[in-house]
Design a protein around this motif. Structure first.
Motif, short mmCIF file in Angstrom:
data_model
loop_
_atom_site.label_atom_id
_atom_site.label_comp_id
_atom_site.label_asym_id
_atom_site.label_seq_id
_atom_site.Cartn_x
_atom_site.Cartn_y
_atom_site.Cartn_z
N MET A 266 -1.93 1.80 -7.37
CA MET A 266 -2.85 0.77 -6.91
C MET A 266 -3.58 0.07 -8.06
O MET A 266 -4.08 -1.04 -7.89
CB MET A 266 -3.87 1.37 -5.95
CG MET A 266 -3.29 1.87 -4.65
SD MET A 266 -2.62 0.51 -3.63
CE MET A 266 -0.85 0.83 -3.82
N ALA A 267 -3.66 0.71 -9.21
CA ALA A 267 -4.32 0.11 -10.37
C ALA A 267 -3.80 0.77 -11.63
O ALA A 267 -3.33 1.91 -11.60
CB ALA A 267 -5.83 0.26 -10.29
N LEU B 120 -1.03 -6.18 -9.45
CA LEU B 120 -1.51 -4.87 -9.88
C LEU B 120 -2.60 -5.03 -10.94
O LEU B 120 -2.37 -5.60 -12.01
CB LEU B 120 -0.36 -4.04 -10.43
CG LEU B 120 -0.68 -2.60 -10.88
CD1 LEU B 120 -1.26 -1.79 -9.71
CD2 LEU B 120 0.58 -1.92 -11.41
N THR B 121 -3.78 -4.53 -10.65
CA THR B 121 -4.91 -4.63 -11.57
C THR B 121 -4.60 -3.92 -12.88
O THR B 121 -4.14 -2.78 -12.90
CB THR B 121 -6.16 -3.99 -10.96
OG1 THR B 121 -6.51 -4.69 -9.76
CG2 THR B 121 -7.34 -4.06 -11.92
N ASP C 162 -4.89 -1.51 -0.85
CA ASP C 162 -3.66 -2.10 -1.38
C ASP C 162 -4.01 -2.82 -2.68
O ASP C 162 -5.18 -2.95 -3.05
CB ASP C 162 -2.97 -3.02 -0.36
CG ASP C 162 -3.81 -4.22 0.04
OD1 ASP C 162 -4.39 -4.89 -0.85
OD2 ASP C 162 -3.88 -4.52 1.25
N ARG C 163 -3.01 -3.27 -3.38
CA ARG C 163 -3.23 -3.84 -4.72
C ARG C 163 -4.12 -5.08 -4.67
O ARG C 163 -5.05 -5.23 -5.47
CB ARG C 163 -1.88 -4.17 -5.36
CG ARG C 163 -1.08 -2.93 -5.71
CD ARG C 163 0.30 -3.28 -6.28
NE ARG C 163 1.03 -2.07 -6.67
CZ ARG C 163 2.24 -2.09 -7.20
NH1 ARG C 163 2.88 -3.25 -7.38
NH2 ARG C 163 2.84 -0.95 -7.53
N SER D 194 0.85 -1.18 0.00
CA SER D 194 0.00 0.00 0.00
C SER D 194 0.89 1.23 0.00
O SER D 194 2.09 1.15 0.25
CB SER D 194 -0.93 0.01 1.23
OG SER D 194 -0.17 0.02 2.42
N TYR E 174 -7.89 -5.28 -6.35
CA TYR E 174 -8.24 -6.22 -7.42
C TYR E 174 -9.44 -7.08 -7.01
O TYR E 174 -10.37 -7.28 -7.80
CB TYR E 174 -7.07 -7.13 -7.79
CG TYR E 174 -7.54 -8.24 -8.72
CD1 TYR E 174 -7.82 -7.96 -10.05
CD2 TYR E 174 -7.79 -9.52 -8.23
CE1 TYR E 174 -8.33 -8.94 -10.89
CE2 TYR E 174 -8.29 -10.51 -9.07
CZ TYR E 174 -8.56 -10.21 -10.40
OH TYR E 174 -9.08 -11.17 -11.22
N THR F 264 -4.60 -10.63 -12.93
CA THR F 264 -5.24 -9.38 -12.51
C THR F 264 -5.78 -8.57 -13.69
O THR F 264 -6.02 -7.37 -13.57
CB THR F 264 -4.25 -8.50 -11.72
OG1 THR F 264 -3.09 -8.24 -12.54
CG2 THR F 264 -3.82 -9.18 -10.43
N TYR G 64 -2.28 7.79 -3.14
CA TYR G 64 -2.19 6.69 -4.09
C TYR G 64 -2.06 7.23 -5.51
O TYR G 64 -2.25 8.42 -5.75
CB TYR G 64 -3.43 5.80 -4.00
CG TYR G 64 -3.75 5.32 -2.61
CD1 TYR G 64 -3.03 4.29 -2.02
CD2 TYR G 64 -4.78 5.92 -1.88
CE1 TYR G 64 -3.33 3.85 -0.74
CE2 TYR G 64 -5.09 5.48 -0.60
CZ TYR G 64 -4.36 4.45 -0.04
OH TYR G 64 -4.66 4.02 1.23
#
Length: 384
Positions: A99-100, A122-123, A329-330, A24, A334, A142, A31
């Motif tokens: 985060m994405a 990671l999305t 967080d990742r 995170s 997701y 992801t 973020y």
């Protein structure tokens, strides 16, 4: 124009890629959301369309001020090139505050980058990568697709030619990219299922001279043509078709659905049909306010996938807000996105167990008087 949000700047250096799924942002209150696509190179206009949608969503969220944390933007340029996609994705992976990632924009770069992004937790939520194989068996851990895939787009092209234009023989050309080959494969099956004769050929991107191919199209006596590729190559090809005397119908997909095609092709673009799993944000009632805000911000109308990128960014923000300050967080993000349903401006977004978008609507456009004119749902137009 002032930058809508702060842009993160990190070195591009590659590092070993472990499982960063639980990371995170430092301090838990700041973020980043990245966009990966062609922000330079031959097909930059398509990337800019989406990047602007992402930035506008972030600017509006920042102005509203109810997220409970700060979100910044990170640009990740892969030039639409699979060979550059892993280094580009690594830039986002290495920034622990990301985060994405919205994207990758193109199918080839997605195939290259998605394994890395998956291992990092990671999305990758793409508004535009349409090759059907990207979600087969949930092979990318992801990856989430926020748009109908080319099974729908290729089938829509075939249906329109068969039912509306009553084509008897179609010349089908792809550019040898993951996107082009995937789209052409689906279109070919649909055409053959409809009893239409197909002549198929592959010509790689950046072919220096399309004269021979254009003559081949004319000599084939095909009454219709499908080009499965991007605008940078369709433009010179369409010019050679016009010079060769081709008078049949021409249709291409979302990779060509941009005003850059019209600018580069000139009057050779006239009457070309273009398809997209995206609507025209300037025409549809649900997206008119977005289109006006986009025009005000960038002094240009929204382009292909601008509104979809905007929607998906807002979907990410909604799920981040739902997780709460200090809890994003990742991995958690997701998980939340993969299970979420989000009513955007363009459509309702949700994903199946493979990360596939469930909708199938494809829309038709046509170049008229130097403009790309929205026609409507392709299957409704075809009478099916």
């Amino acid at each position: 124009m002032a930058a809508p949000v702060a842009v993160g700047a990190l070195a591009l250096g590659l590092t070993a890629c472990g499982d960063d799924g639980g990371d995170s942002a430092s301090g838990g209150d700041s973020y980043k959301i990245a966009f990966q696509g062609p922000l330079s190179g031959d097909n930059v206009a398509l990337g800019q369309n989406m990047e602007r949608g992402v930035k506008l969503a972030l600017k509006e969220a920042e102005a509203k001020g109810d997220l409970g944390f700060k979100v910044e933007y990170l640009a990740v340029d892969d030039q639409g090139d699979p060979a550059k996609a892993t280094a580009a994705a690594q830039k986002a992976i290495d920034d622990k505050s990301v985060m994405a990632l919205v994207g990758p924009a193109f199918s080839g770069p997605t195939n290259s980058a998605a394994p890395l992004l998956g291992r990092a937790g990671l999305t990758a939520i793409s508004p535009s990568a349409t090759n059907p194989t990207l979600t087969e068996g949930h092979k990318y851990a992801t990856f989430l697709r926020g748009v109908p895939n080319d099974n729908a787009q290729g089938a829509g092209m075939a249906t329109y030619y068969a039912k509306k234009l009553k084509a008897k023989k179609v010349y089908l050309l792809d550019d040898k990219t993951d996107y082009g080959v995937g789209l052409a494969t689906v279109a070919e099956q649909g055409l053959k299922d409809a009893g239409i004769e197909v002549v198929k050929k592959s010509v790689p991107q950046k072919t220096p001279d399309y004269s021979a191919t254009a003559k081949d199209v004319v000599n084939s006596k095909a009454d219709a043509l499908i080009y499965a590729g991007y605008y940078q190559d369709l433009a010179p090809f369409s010019k050679k078709l016009k010079e060769a005397g081709y008078t049949g119908a021409g249709i291409s997909g979302d990779g060509s659905n941009d005003m850059k095609f019209v600018e580069l092709a000139g009057d050779a673009a006239e009457n070309w049909y273009l398809t997209c799993p995206c609507t025209d944000a300037s025409v549809e009632q649900a997206t008119k306010d977005f289109a006006a805000n986009y025009q005000k911000e960038y002094n240009v109308a929204p382009g292909t996938y601008s509104a979809e990128a905007y929607d998906l960014t807002n979907m990410v923000l909604e799920q981040m807000k739902g997780l709460g300050k200090g809890k994003v967080d990742r991995k958690a993000l997701y998980t939340a996105l993969s299970k979420a349903t989000y009513k955007g401006l363009t459509k309702e977004f949700s994903f199946d167990e493979n990360g596939e978008f469930g909708g199938t609507d494809i829309y038709l456009y046509q170049v008229k008087a130097g403009k790309i004119a929205y026609q409507g749902n392709i299957n409704e137009l075809a009478g099916s």
